[in-house]
Every structure is written in structure tokens, then in C-alpha cells.
Design a protein around this motif. Structure first.
Motif, PDB file in Angstrom:
ATOM      1  N   LEU A 111       0.830  -1.213   0.000  1.00  0.00           N
ATOM      2  CA  LEU A 111       0.000   0.000   0.000  1.00  0.00           C
ATOM      3  C   LEU A 111       0.858   1.255   0.000  1.00  0.00           C
ATOM      4  O   LEU A 111       0.459   2.276  -0.583  1.00  0.00           O
ATOM      5  CB  LEU A 111      -0.935  -0.013   1.207  1.00  0.00           C
ATOM      6  CG  LEU A 111      -2.026  -1.088   1.195  1.00  0.00           C
ATOM      7  CD1 LEU A 111      -2.864  -1.017   2.464  1.00  0.00           C
ATOM      8  CD2 LEU A 111      -2.910  -0.947  -0.037  1.00  0.00           C
ATOM      9  N   TRP A 112       1.999   1.210   0.644  1.00  0.00           N
ATOM     10  CA  TRP A 112       2.889   2.368   0.598  1.00  0.00           C
ATOM     11  C   TRP A 112       3.335   2.634  -0.843  1.00  0.00           C
ATOM     12  O   TRP A 112       3.327   3.780  -1.305  1.00  0.00           O
ATOM     13  CB  TRP A 112       4.102   2.153   1.492  1.00  0.00           C
ATOM     14  CG  TRP A 112       5.011   3.357   1.508  1.00  0.00           C
ATOM     15  CD1 TRP A 112       6.014   3.663   0.628  1.00  0.00           C
ATOM     16  CD2 TRP A 112       4.960   4.434   2.438  1.00  0.00           C
ATOM     17  NE1 TRP A 112       6.595   4.853   0.954  1.00  0.00           N
ATOM     18  CE2 TRP A 112       5.968   5.351   2.059  1.00  0.00           C
ATOM     19  CE3 TRP A 112       4.181   4.710   3.556  1.00  0.00           C
ATOM     20  CZ2 TRP A 112       6.206   6.538   2.767  1.00  0.00           C
ATOM     21  CZ3 TRP A 112       4.407   5.883   4.262  1.00  0.00           C
ATOM     22  CH2 TRP A 112       5.418   6.780   3.861  1.00  0.00           C
ATOM     23  N   GLY A 113       3.732   1.585  -1.546  1.00  0.00           N
ATOM     24  CA  GLY A 113       4.135   1.786  -2.929  1.00  0.00           C
ATOM     25  C   GLY A 113       2.988   2.229  -3.817  1.00  0.00           C
ATOM     26  O   GLY A 113       3.153   3.094  -4.686  1.00  0.00           O
ATOM     27  N   ALA A 114       1.798   1.646  -3.598  1.00  0.00           N
ATOM     28  CA  ALA A 114       0.659   1.949  -4.459  1.00  0.00           C
ATOM     29  C   ALA A 114       0.072   3.320  -4.206  1.00  0.00           C
ATOM     30  O   ALA A 114      -0.477   3.940  -5.138  1.00  0.00           O
ATOM     31  CB  ALA A 114      -0.424   0.883  -4.269  1.00  0.00           C
ATOM     32  N   ALA A 115       0.142   3.816  -2.976  1.00  0.00           N
ATOM     33  CA  ALA A 115      -0.515   5.079  -2.639  1.00  0.00           C
ATOM     34  C   ALA A 115       0.489   6.202  -2.386  1.00  0.00           C
ATOM     35  O   ALA A 115       0.504   7.212  -3.106  1.00  0.00           O
ATOM     36  CB  ALA A 115      -1.405   4.890  -1.413  1.00  0.00           C
ATOM     37  N   VAL A 116       1.329   6.056  -1.376  1.00  0.00           N
ATOM     38  CA  VAL A 116       2.207   7.145  -0.969  1.00  0.00           C
ATOM     39  C   VAL A 116       3.282   7.422  -2.025  1.00  0.00           C
ATOM     40  O   VAL A 116       3.531   8.588  -2.384  1.00  0.00           O
ATOM     41  CB  VAL A 116       2.845   6.837   0.392  1.00  0.00           C
ATOM     42  CG1 VAL A 116       3.753   7.982   0.824  1.00  0.00           C
ATOM     43  CG2 VAL A 116       1.769   6.591   1.439  1.00  0.00           C
ATOM     44  N   LYS A 160       9.831   5.185  -2.905  1.00  0.00           N
ATOM     45  CA  LYS A 160       9.689   3.738  -2.685  1.00  0.00           C
ATOM     46  C   LYS A 160      10.672   3.241  -1.646  1.00  0.00           C
ATOM     47  O   LYS A 160      10.322   2.441  -0.757  1.00  0.00           O
ATOM     48  CB  LYS A 160       9.895   2.996  -4.010  1.00  0.00           C
ATOM     49  CG  LYS A 160       8.783   3.197  -5.025  1.00  0.00           C
ATOM     50  CD  LYS A 160       8.991   2.348  -6.259  1.00  0.00           C
ATOM     51  CE  LYS A 160      10.197   2.799  -7.059  1.00  0.00           C
ATOM     52  NZ  LYS A 160      10.412   1.978  -8.273  1.00  0.00           N
ATOM     53  N   GLY A 161      11.913   3.699  -1.734  1.00  0.00           N
ATOM     54  CA  GLY A 161      12.922   3.251  -0.776  1.00  0.00           C
ATOM     55  C   GLY A 161      12.611   3.673   0.647  1.00  0.00           C
ATOM     56  O   GLY A 161      12.899   2.936   1.596  1.00  0.00           O
ATOM     57  N   PHE A 162      11.990   4.851   0.802  1.00  0.00           N
ATOM     58  CA  PHE A 162      11.616   5.279   2.144  1.00  0.00           C
ATOM     59  C   PHE A 162      10.562   4.346   2.731  1.00  0.00           C
ATOM     60  O   PHE A 162      10.528   4.121   3.952  1.00  0.00           O
ATOM     61  CB  PHE A 162      11.095   6.719   2.113  1.00  0.00           C
ATOM     62  CG  PHE A 162      10.842   7.294   3.476  1.00  0.00           C
ATOM     63  CD1 PHE A 162      11.900   7.604   4.316  1.00  0.00           C
ATOM     64  CD2 PHE A 162       9.553   7.507   3.924  1.00  0.00           C
ATOM     65  CE1 PHE A 162      11.670   8.126   5.582  1.00  0.00           C
ATOM     66  CE2 PHE A 162       9.307   8.024   5.182  1.00  0.00           C
ATOM     67  CZ  PHE A 162      10.373   8.342   6.015  1.00  0.00           C
ATOM     68  N   GLY A 163       9.696   3.796   1.893  1.00  0.00           N
ATOM     69  CA  GLY A 163       8.741   2.804   2.384  1.00  0.00           C
ATOM     70  C   GLY A 163       9.435   1.566   2.921  1.00  0.00           C
ATOM     71  O   GLY A 163       9.033   1.003   3.954  1.00  0.00           O
ATOM     72  N   VAL A 164      10.501   1.113   2.234  1.00  0.00           N
ATOM     73  CA  VAL A 164      11.275  -0.039   2.735  1.00  0.00           C
ATOM     74  C   VAL A 164      11.957   0.311   4.052  1.00  0.00           C
ATOM     75  O   VAL A 164      12.041  -0.514   4.973  1.00  0.00           O
ATOM     76  CB  VAL A 164      12.299  -0.482   1.677  1.00  0.00           C
ATOM     77  CG1 VAL A 164      13.023  -1.749   2.134  1.00  0.00           C
ATOM     78  CG2 VAL A 164      11.632  -0.727   0.335  1.00  0.00           C
ATOM     79  N   LEU A 165      12.456   1.547   4.153  1.00  0.00           N
ATOM     80  CA  LEU A 165      13.084   1.980   5.399  1.00  0.00           C
ATOM     81  C   LEU A 165      12.083   1.990   6.546  1.00  0.00           C
ATOM     82  O   LEU A 165      12.401   1.589   7.681  1.00  0.00           O
ATOM     83  CB  LEU A 165      13.691   3.372   5.214  1.00  0.00           C
ATOM     84  CG  LEU A 165      14.396   3.991   6.417  1.00  0.00           C
ATOM     85  CD1 LEU A 165      15.600   3.146   6.835  1.00  0.00           C
ATOM     86  CD2 LEU A 165      14.831   5.426   6.122  1.00  0.00           C
ATOM     87  N   ALA A 186      10.536  -5.388  -3.329  1.00  0.00           N
ATOM     88  CA  ALA A 186       9.751  -5.855  -4.463  1.00  0.00           C
ATOM     89  C   ALA A 186       8.260  -5.640  -4.232  1.00  0.00           C
ATOM     90  O   ALA A 186       7.508  -5.325  -5.162  1.00  0.00           O
ATOM     91  CB  ALA A 186      10.034  -7.329  -4.725  1.00  0.00           C
ATOM     92  N   THR A 187       7.813  -5.787  -2.983  1.00  0.00           N
ATOM     93  CA  THR A 187       6.398  -5.576  -2.680  1.00  0.00           C
ATOM     94  C   THR A 187       6.026  -4.101  -2.822  1.00  0.00           C
ATOM     95  O   THR A 187       4.961  -3.762  -3.363  1.00  0.00           O
ATOM     96  CB  THR A 187       6.083  -6.068  -1.255  1.00  0.00           C
ATOM     97  OG1 THR A 187       6.510  -7.427  -1.124  1.00  0.00           O
ATOM     98  CG2 THR A 187       4.600  -5.983  -0.969  1.00  0.00           C
ATOM     99  N   VAL A 188       6.882  -3.207  -2.327  1.00  0.00           N
ATOM    100  CA  VAL A 188       6.648  -1.777  -2.526  1.00  0.00           C
ATOM    101  C   VAL A 188       6.611  -1.448  -4.013  1.00  0.00           C
ATOM    102  O   VAL A 188       5.722  -0.730  -4.496  1.00  0.00           O
ATOM    103  CB  VAL A 188       7.735  -0.956  -1.810  1.00  0.00           C
ATOM    104  CG1 VAL A 188       7.604   0.528  -2.171  1.00  0.00           C
ATOM    105  CG2 VAL A 188       7.644  -1.130  -0.308  1.00  0.00           C
ATOM    106  N   ALA A 189       7.585  -1.977  -4.755  1.00  0.00           N
ATOM    107  CA  ALA A 189       7.649  -1.706  -6.197  1.00  0.00           C
ATOM    108  C   ALA A 189       6.444  -2.282  -6.923  1.00  0.00           C
ATOM    109  O   ALA A 189       5.959  -1.691  -7.897  1.00  0.00           O
ATOM    110  CB  ALA A 189       8.943  -2.284  -6.768  1.00  0.00           C
ATOM    111  N   ALA A 190       5.956  -3.443  -6.480  1.00  0.00           N
ATOM    112  CA  ALA A 190       4.775  -4.039  -7.111  1.00  0.00           C
ATOM    113  C   ALA A 190       3.559  -3.137  -6.957  1.00  0.00           C
ATOM    114  O   ALA A 190       2.776  -2.946  -7.901  1.00  0.00           O
ATOM    115  CB  ALA A 190       4.502  -5.417  -6.522  1.00  0.00           C
TER     116      ALA A 190
END
Length: 474
Positions: A111-116, A160-165, A186-190
Motif C-alpha cells: 500500500l505504501w508503494g501503491a498510494a504514498v 519507494k525506498g523510504f517505504g522499505v526503510l 519488491a512488494t513496494v515496487a509491485a
């Protein structure tokens, strides 16, 4: 004790014969350092705040799409975007099988990748476009190339990387190394690619309906079939860097690793976007000569990291085995895929499948927690010691569920009169004392006529309390 493919125990040639029933002795705690108390409030508050931010961005994106696109076009584009999403999710599942990550963490990452991440990229694009319009740049001066090759890679990879962080900070217990970094990245990127594909496909559908063109086929082939893992490869660079940070530093130190990982991520992203803008008709040649080798190299890197996870699992669990927590057979089982499959089949045949899954999962996490203790630096070991204590307690509980019989078998008692099915047992006057001496001849009571069928399948092998009867001739 070993297991064959049918889930049955068998004797290894050359070893002495074992008892008819296995003897299980509970493992004793060996790492007695007191672990600090866990304070889950901070992580819970951070997770709640994170999902609140995600919800705000989701609402804003829905409004944004509905302003410019009709619901029918959005639905058609979403169906097309599900194709590359399904491909990527299968790949993530294959990588994540050794130590599956918690679903709430994967949901947060997606959801972070898809929205934020998407919303941040759109906001920056709007601001930059407004500034360019005010200064009169517009489409002149290479603004389009700048946006595709510089602005988009940097902004999107940072978002995207901040979401992984954030996943590393919030779900610290489950972020154990580079493979976990690849999975979360990969999940954030997806999620990012899914929403971005909806936008690209929807705009192309509108153009095709307006102009009578057929550009949707080309866009779908390039984005859905030729490059479904494009964003995954970029963000995986940041994920791998944060995976190394998870084993070597604390929360603040991970920021430096995050910045280090964003650099190759943005570079690979710029290499792809630049080809779409600059190469032109030679794009497919460029794709075969540049992008395909990069993808193959990334796959080989992930395979190497997966094999390294197995080596780490074996090495660290062997340290616990040396002090009594595991047997050598258990270490071999837990550190190989074939051994885990045989153990799961054995547990399923004995009705302890869930306990075996918990045992394997907790043991794997324990190995990676031990790796953090070995590789970690000052200020980072406290959380690892706390996680170690929790996992050791969880392993003790799982082992208790797997033990059969639940108490160690020490011998056979003087055999009491057997109570057959549906026959009331006499009340016990006092606890039977078991003595390892030659039992008296077994006196079998007269079998009731209505229970003659009971003996057709052979004599009983266990007494009414579930204890094994002595072998014939004992």
C-alpha cells in the motif's frame, strides 16, 4: 530419528536398534542473559500512523483518477494491470518461501508503494511542472528528458525506498537480511507499478478511443510483458542495502545505507527511462543487449542471497545445537529445503502440521537473529537479545507440541488388568509405581461376546493410558 518421503521413521543401516517408541527430552535453555522487556507501543503507534497516511493518499488518488478518467476506463486499465502484478507477486512468493514475512508488513509495503509513492511522484511532478510553466520553460530546453531521466528516477526511488526503510523501522523483528530487503522492496515496487500501469493503460485507452489508434497493444507488451520486474529491480537495490543494514547497524545507521542503495536504484531507473526517450527505433535491440543481462544478473544475485540464507541458517543453528537446543538431525532438516518438506510430511501424518510450521519458522528466525548478534554493533544487540529470548520460548512451546509421547518413556509397569472399550474401569486407589523388573505373565480377561471383533485386527499395542505395551517375549 529420520524421516523418509512417506513420512515414516526408519532405521539407518549400521546404527544400533532403537526403542520401539522415541524418547524426547526437552531442550534446556542455554543463553541465560536477561533480555530487556519489549515495548510494542512505539511500533504499534508508528504502524497506525503509517496506515493513516496511506489512507489519506489512497483517498486522494481515487479522487484524482475519477476527475480525469471514467470508472469504466479505470476498471479496464485495472484488469490489464493485474497481469504484470500477478507475475511479480509469484516471483515475490518464490523468493519469500524460506522465511515468509508477516502479511501485515507485506500489506503495508504494497500500500505504501501503491498510494504514498505514487502520490508523492504526482505531487512533485505537479510542482515541477508549475515551476517550469512560471519560468517559461514548458516543453523546451530538454524538460521532457530531464523529467524522465533525472526527476522521475530520483523522486520515485526515494519515495519507494523510504517505504522499505519504514518497514525496517516498524517491523524490525522480521527484517533479517538482504533477502528480506528484496522481498519488501519488491512488494513496494509491485504496488507502485500496479497503480502506475493503471494510469498508463487508462490514458492509452482514452487516446485510442479518441484518435482511433492501437497504441495500447504496444504499451501493454512493453510494460506488462517485457518489463514487469523493472521497478522491482530498481527498488531491490535499496532493499539489499537496507538488508545489510539490518544486520550491521541500528535505526539511525540504516539511513546511510538507505542513501547508498538509492544511488544504483535511481541509476538503473534512469537507464531504462532514458532508453525510452533517446533510443527510439532501436529500443528492442537495446532491451536485448542491456536490460535482459541486467535482469539475469539480478536473478543470479537473488539466488546467491537465498543460498547464503541457507548457509547462515545451518551455521547459526549449529551453534545452538552445540549447547543442546537442537540435534544434528534437526539442524540438517531446518537448513535444507528437502529436509523441511520431509518434516512437514511427517508432521502432517502425525497431526502436528501447524506446530511443525511454527517450529521451522521460529528456528529460521532464530538463526537470523543470532546472525544479528554476531554481526551487530553496540546499541544494536539489545533488540536482538530480546528477539532471541522470545524465539527460544516459542521454540520450547513448539517442541512440546511436537513431542510424542508428551513424557519420556522409561519402562513398562506391572501390567494392570486391561479395560476393553466401553467397559468401565475400576477407580484407582493410589498411583501405580513403575519398576523396571520382569513383569508377571499378562492375564487377559475374558473378552465380552459383543466385542469379539476387537481382536480380529491383532492384539492391542497400547494400554488404556496410551503407554506402549511391551514387545512380544519381553
Amino acid at each position: 530419528m529420520t524421516w523418509d518421503d512417506s513420512g515414516q521413521q526408519h532405521q539407518i543401516a549400521g546404527q544400533p536398534a532403537r526403542a520401539p517408541e522415541p524418547v524426547w527430552w526437552p531442550a534446556q535453555p542455554v543463553f541465560a542473559q536477561p533480555a530487556p522487556r519489549r515495548r510494542p507501543v512505539a511500533s504499534g503507534v508508528a504502524l497506525a500512523v503509517g496506515f493513516t497516511v496511506i489512507g489519506v493518499f489512497v483517498l486522494a488518488l481515487v479522487v484524482y483518477f475519477l476527475i480525469f478518467l471514467s470508472p469504466g476506463v479505470i476498471l479496464a486499465a485495472s484488469l490489464l494491470a493485474f497481469v504484470p502484478l500477478a507475475i511479480v507477486m509469484v516471483g515475490i512468493w518464490l523468493v519469500d518461501r524460506w522465511e515468509p514475512e508477516p502479511r501485515v508488513a507485506l500489506l503495508f509495503a504494497f500500500l505504501w508503494g501503491a498510494a504514498v509513492s505514487v502520490g508523492t511522484a504526482l505531487i512533485v511532478d505537479l510542482v515541477v511542472g508549475s515551476v517550469q510553466g512560471l519560468v517559461g520553460i514548458g516543453a523546451r530546453g530538454g524538460a521532457e528528458v530531464f523529467g524522465a531521466v533525472v526527476q522521475a528516477p530520483i523522486v520515485e526511488e526515494v519515495a519507494k525506498g523510504f517505504g522499505v526503510l519504514l518497514v525496517l523501522w516498524i517491523f524490525r523483528r522480521h527484517f533479517d537480511g538482504p533477502v528480506d530487503g528484496v522481498v519488501y522492496a519488491a512488494t513496494v515496487a509491485a504496488g507502485f507499478a500496479f497503480v502506475e500501469n493503471i494510469q498508463y493503460f487508462a490514458l492509452q485507452v482514452v487516446d485510442d478511443l479518441t484518435l482511433g489508434s492501437d497504441g495500447l497493444v504496444f504499451v501493454f507488451v512493453v510494460r506488462a510483458l517485457m518489463s514487469p520486474f523493472a521497478h522491482v529491480m530498481y527498488t531491490a537495490c535499496t532493499g539489499i542495502a537496507l538488508g545489510w543494514a539490518a544486520r550491521r547497524t541500528g535505526r539511525l545507521g540504516a539511513i546511510g545505507w538507505f542513501a547508498l542503495g538509492v544511488v544504483p536504484a535511481a541509476a538503473l531507473h534512469a537507464l531504462w527511462n532514458g532508453a525510452l526517450v533517446v533510443v527510439g527505433d532501436g529500443f528492442f535491440v537495446y532491451y536485448l543487449l542491456v536490460q535482459v543481462p541486467i535482469f539475469v544478473a539480478m536473478v543470479l544475485l537473488v539466488v546467491f542471497l537465498r543460498r547464503n540464507e541457507r548457509r547462515v541458517t545451518h551455521a547459526r543453528l549449529a551453534e545452538y545445537a552445540a549447547v543442546g537446543w537442537f540435534s544434528a538431525d534437526e539442524v540438517s532438516m531446518l537448513s535444507t529445503g528437502a529436509g523441511r518438506r520431509r518434516a512437514r510430511r511427517w508432521a502432517a501424518a502425525n497431526g502436528t502440521g501447524p506446530a511443525m510450521r511454527r517450529f521451522v519458522s521460529d528456528a529460521t528466525r532464530l538463526a537470523f537473529t543470532r546472525q544479528r548478534l554476531v554481526k551487530g554493533k553496540r546499541g544494536h544487540d539489545e533488540g536482538a537479545r530480546r528477539d532471541e529470548a522470545d524465539l527460544l520460548a516459542a521454540l520450547a512451546a513448539s517442541r512440546s507440541a511436537l513431542q510424542a509421547p508428551p513424557a519420556a518413556f522409561v519402562g513398562w509397569p506391572q501390567q494392570p488388568a486391561l479395560a476393553w472399550p466401553h467397559q468401565p474401569q475400576p477407580p484407582q486407589q493410589h498411583e501405580q509405581v513403575w519398576q523396571p523388573q520382569q513383569p508377571a505373565p499378562l492375564q487377559v480377561p475374558q473378552q465380552p461376546a459383543q466385542q469379539q471383533q476387537y481382536w480380529q485386527d491383532g492384539p492391542p499395542t497400547h494400554d488404556p493410558w496410551g503407554r506402549p505395551l511391551p514387545p512380544p517375549g519381553w
